[in-house]
Design an enzyme around this catalytic site. Structure first.
Site, mmCIF file in Angstrom:
data_model
loop_
_atom_site.group_PDB
_atom_site.id
_atom_site.type_symbol
_atom_site.label_atom_id
_atom_site.label_comp_id
_atom_site.label_asym_id
_atom_site.label_seq_id
_atom_site.Cartn_x
_atom_site.Cartn_y
_atom_site.Cartn_z
ATOM 1 N N ASP A 70 0.795 -1.225 0.000
ATOM 2 C CA ASP A 70 0.000 0.000 0.000
ATOM 3 C C ASP A 70 0.834 1.285 0.000
ATOM 4 O O ASP A 70 0.321 2.370 0.267
ATOM 5 C CB ASP A 70 -0.973 0.015 1.191
ATOM 6 C CG ASP A 70 -0.276 -0.220 2.528
ATOM 7 O OD1 ASP A 70 0.875 0.231 2.693
ATOM 8 O OD2 ASP A 70 -0.876 -0.866 3.404
ATOM 9 N N ARG A 84 1.417 6.992 0.222
ATOM 10 C CA ARG A 84 0.551 6.009 0.890
ATOM 11 C C ARG A 84 -0.798 5.993 0.192
ATOM 12 O O ARG A 84 -1.432 7.037 0.024
ATOM 13 C CB ARG A 84 0.412 6.398 2.362
ATOM 14 C CG ARG A 84 -0.459 5.472 3.192
ATOM 15 C CD ARG A 84 0.165 4.092 3.314
ATOM 16 N NE ARG A 84 -0.521 3.283 4.317
ATOM 17 C CZ ARG A 84 -1.663 2.660 4.134
ATOM 18 N NH1 ARG A 84 -2.299 2.769 2.980
ATOM 19 N NH2 ARG A 84 -2.180 1.928 5.097
ATOM 20 N N ASP A 89 -5.334 -1.066 3.376
ATOM 21 C CA ASP A 89 -4.272 -1.519 4.258
ATOM 22 C C ASP A 89 -3.920 -2.951 3.865
ATOM 23 O O ASP A 89 -4.793 -3.821 3.820
ATOM 24 C CB ASP A 89 -4.736 -1.472 5.715
ATOM 25 C CG ASP A 89 -3.607 -1.751 6.689
ATOM 26 O OD1 ASP A 89 -2.467 -1.314 6.434
ATOM 27 O OD2 ASP A 89 -3.862 -2.406 7.715
ATOM 28 N N GLU A 92 1.741 -6.369 6.528
ATOM 29 C CA GLU A 92 3.088 -5.795 6.598
ATOM 30 C C GLU A 92 4.127 -6.713 5.955
ATOM 31 O O GLU A 92 4.063 -7.939 6.080
ATOM 32 C CB GLU A 92 3.476 -5.541 8.054
ATOM 33 C CG GLU A 92 2.596 -4.548 8.782
ATOM 34 C CD GLU A 92 2.737 -3.127 8.282
ATOM 35 O OE1 GLU A 92 3.684 -2.837 7.518
ATOM 36 O OE2 GLU A 92 1.885 -2.292 8.642
ATOM 37 N N ARG A 135 3.980 11.547 4.768
ATOM 38 C CA ARG A 135 3.815 10.892 3.467
ATOM 39 C C ARG A 135 2.602 11.449 2.736
ATOM 40 O O ARG A 135 1.552 11.647 3.362
ATOM 41 C CB ARG A 135 3.630 9.380 3.630
ATOM 42 C CG ARG A 135 4.799 8.652 4.233
ATOM 43 C CD ARG A 135 4.516 7.169 4.394
ATOM 44 N NE ARG A 135 3.393 6.913 5.281
ATOM 45 C CZ ARG A 135 2.975 5.701 5.642
ATOM 46 N NH1 ARG A 135 3.576 4.630 5.166
ATOM 47 N NH2 ARG A 135 1.947 5.555 6.455
#
Length: 196
Positions: A70, A84, A89, A92, A135
């Site tokens: 993402d 971003r 989402d 990770e 970001r």
């Protein structure tokens, strides 16, 4: 197409249909006008990929790197910036706390990389244009007008994450997520989103 022009075409076509017998207007011309109106209506309503309007978009920008599923590093005005993607989402894959990184994160990152390929991308800033880390927060578009945020959700490699005022496409995002979840697309079949 603007609704004014659509109405004008429809009115013109209707007038020609009524006047055709009197004026000798060919059926081919009438068919062409009616076909154009039908195609225009379909194009205006087919915004499933997020390609509803190019207003407010900037770019194209060179992709420097796919950071993760993402986040994309773009060259914007001579600076490399981690952009971003708003509203989504992914698991990770490059978190500083390695315990938070999961195999599904790498799959999501690879999927984003595959979607982007060697394209240059366009961006549309959200109502809140940056996050607490500085970001840029953006809706990102492929050259064909496909919104990358939507495509990743639709393919099942992300879940919806709405933060702050960036709710421009919220309803559409939840709709795509529900479809992907119901069909077990992408990472929905792995259970990774169920643990959140």
């Amino acid at each position: 197409m603007h609704s004014f022009f659509k109405r004008a075409i429809a009115v013109s076509a209707a007038a020609l249909v009524l006047a055709a017998p009197l004026s000798g207007c060919s059926e081919e011309l009438l068919d062409e006008l009616l076909y154009y109106e039908e195609e225009s209506s379909q194009s205006a309503s087919s915004g499933a990929s997020g390609a509803l309007s190019s207003e407010g978009r900037e770019g194209p920008y060179e992709v420097v790197k796919i950071v993760d599923g993402d986040t994309i590093k773009l060259m914007i005005d001579g600076e490399k910036k981690n952009v971003r993607l708003i509203g989504i989402d992914t698991p990770e894959s490059v978190h500083p706390d390695s315990d938070k990184n999961v195999p599904e994160g790498k799959l999501a990152s690879d999927h984003t990389k595959e979607l982007v390929g060697d394209s240059e991308l366009y961006i549309e800033y959200g109502t809140e244009p940056q996050d607490r880390y500085g970001r840029p927060l953006c809706y990102v578009y492929l050259p064909d007008g496909t919104m990358l945020n939507e495509k990743i959700l639709s393919d099942g490699y992300a879940k919806v994450l709405i933060v702050g005022k960036n709710k421009e496409y919220k309803d559409r995002f939840y709709e795509l997520q529900d479809e992907a979840k119901a069909e077990g697309r992408g990472l929905w079949s792995t259970g990774v989103f169920d643990s959140d």
